[in-house]
Scaffold this motif. Structure first.
Motif, PDB file in Angstrom:
ATOM      1  N   ARG A   8       1.215  -1.428  -0.100  1.00 36.79           N
ATOM      2  CA  ARG A   8       0.081   0.213  -0.157  1.00 36.79           C
ATOM      3  C   ARG A   8       0.817   1.735  -0.140  1.00 36.79           C
ATOM      4  NH1 ARG A   8      -4.358   1.362   4.594  1.00 36.79           N
ATOM      5  NH2 ARG A   8      -5.094   3.278   3.313  1.00 36.79           N
ATOM      6  N   GLY A  11      -2.294   4.914  -0.084  1.00 42.12           N
ATOM      7  CA  GLY A  11      -3.816   4.769  -0.159  1.00 42.12           C
ATOM      8  C   GLY A  11      -3.972   3.809  -1.067  1.00 42.12           C
ATOM      9  N   ARG A  12      -3.062   3.595  -1.707  1.00 47.34           N
ATOM     10  CA  ARG A  12      -3.624   2.644  -3.387  1.00 47.34           C
ATOM     11  C   ARG A  12      -2.636   1.035  -3.262  1.00 47.34           C
ATOM     12  NH1 ARG A  12      -2.984   7.766  -6.089  1.00 47.34           N
ATOM     13  NH2 ARG A  12      -5.202   7.772  -6.512  1.00 47.34           N
ATOM     14  N   THR A  14      -1.094  -1.495  -5.308  1.00 44.55           N
ATOM     15  CA  THR A  14      -0.139  -1.876  -6.827  1.00 44.55           C
ATOM     16  C   THR A  14      -0.280  -3.313  -7.335  1.00 44.55           C
ATOM     17  OG1 THR A  14      -0.178   1.005  -6.267  1.00 44.55           O
ATOM     18  CG2 THR A  14       0.371  -0.062  -8.527  1.00 44.55           C
ATOM     19  N   THR A  19      -4.102  -0.083 -10.096  1.00 48.94           N
ATOM     20  CA  THR A  19      -4.152  -0.061  -8.752  1.00 48.94           C
ATOM     21  C   THR A  19      -5.397   0.038  -8.423  1.00 48.94           C
ATOM     22  OG1 THR A  19      -5.286   2.575  -9.343  1.00 48.94           O
ATOM     23  CG2 THR A  19      -2.867   1.964  -9.304  1.00 48.94           C
ATOM     24  N   ARG A  21      -8.151   1.309  -4.686  1.00 51.40           N
ATOM     25  CA  ARG A  21      -7.641   2.149  -3.412  1.00 51.40           C
ATOM     26  C   ARG A  21      -9.365   1.506  -2.690  1.00 51.40           C
ATOM     27  NH1 ARG A  21      -7.075   6.979  -1.510  1.00 51.40           N
ATOM     28  NH2 ARG A  21      -5.844   7.254  -3.172  1.00 51.40           N
ATOM     29  N   ARG A  23     -12.524   2.064  -0.230  1.00 54.07           N
ATOM     30  CA  ARG A  23     -13.511   2.971   0.052  1.00 54.07           C
ATOM     31  C   ARG A  23     -14.124   2.265   1.800  1.00 54.07           C
ATOM     32  NH1 ARG A  23     -15.490   2.380  -5.103  1.00 54.07           N
ATOM     33  NH2 ARG A  23     -17.443   2.095  -4.373  1.00 54.07           N
ATOM     34  N   ALA A  29     -14.277  -1.159  -3.086  1.00 55.79           N
ATOM     35  CA  ALA A  29     -12.857  -0.487  -3.347  1.00 55.79           C
ATOM     36  C   ALA A  29     -13.430  -0.046  -5.328  1.00 55.79           C
ATOM     37  CB  ALA A  29     -12.052  -1.917  -3.516  1.00 55.79           C
TER      38      ALA A  29
END
Length: 149
Positions: A8, A11-12, A14, A19, A21, A23, A29
């Motif tokens: 991470r 906040g992402r 990869t 990517t 992210r 929520r 996400a």
């Protein structure tokens, strides 16, 4: 077999050029890949399953209600574990192992998968959301069973 780490940053999560992210409390996400954008969400209260949708249409589903993955091949199977998850189809396999919170996930990919970035990050989200629920449950139990101060 290829081994990767998914960490991470800002906040992402990869993996390759894709990517993820998350929520809220890790119940939904957004996943960006070279083939498009996908909305991921948890499918059940126990967080055993997740689905990735593109334009409202399910593209990937991992859970006890069934597994759906893109591409040809036989029937796929999703096996969630305590801190891991394994997606298998024939001799092909994607295994995601979570370490301590804040540490990168370890991903092992065997075989040829269509849309590997989509599948790997969907599996990562499934493992992460399950870990998040286990952490919240442990905190609630600890709070409820703590004695008076």
């Amino acid at each position: 077999m290829s081994v990767y780490t998914v960490g991470r940053e800002h906040g992402r999560y990869t993996f390759g050029s894709a990517t993820l992210r998350a929520r809220g409390s890790m119940r939904a996400a957004t996943l960006h890949t070279t083939s498009g954008d996908f909305d991921l969400e948890v499918t059940d209260r126990r967080r055993l399953g997740v689905v990735a949708r593109a334009g409202g249409r399910p593209v990937v589903a991992l859970g006890p209600g069934g597994v759906r993955v893109p591409g040809p091949g036989g029937e796929a199977r999703w096996s969630p574990g305590r801190h891991s998850g394994t997606l298998t189809r024939g001799g092909d396999r994607i295994h995601v192992q979570a370490g301590w919170p804040g540490r990168p996930l370890r991903v092992e990919v065997t075989g040829a998968w269509e849309e590997p970035e989509l599948l790997v990050l969907t599996a990562c989200f499934a493992v992460l959301t399950r870990r998040r629920q286990r952490l919240i449950t442990a905190m609630v139990i600890a709070g409820a069973t703590a004695g008076p101060r």
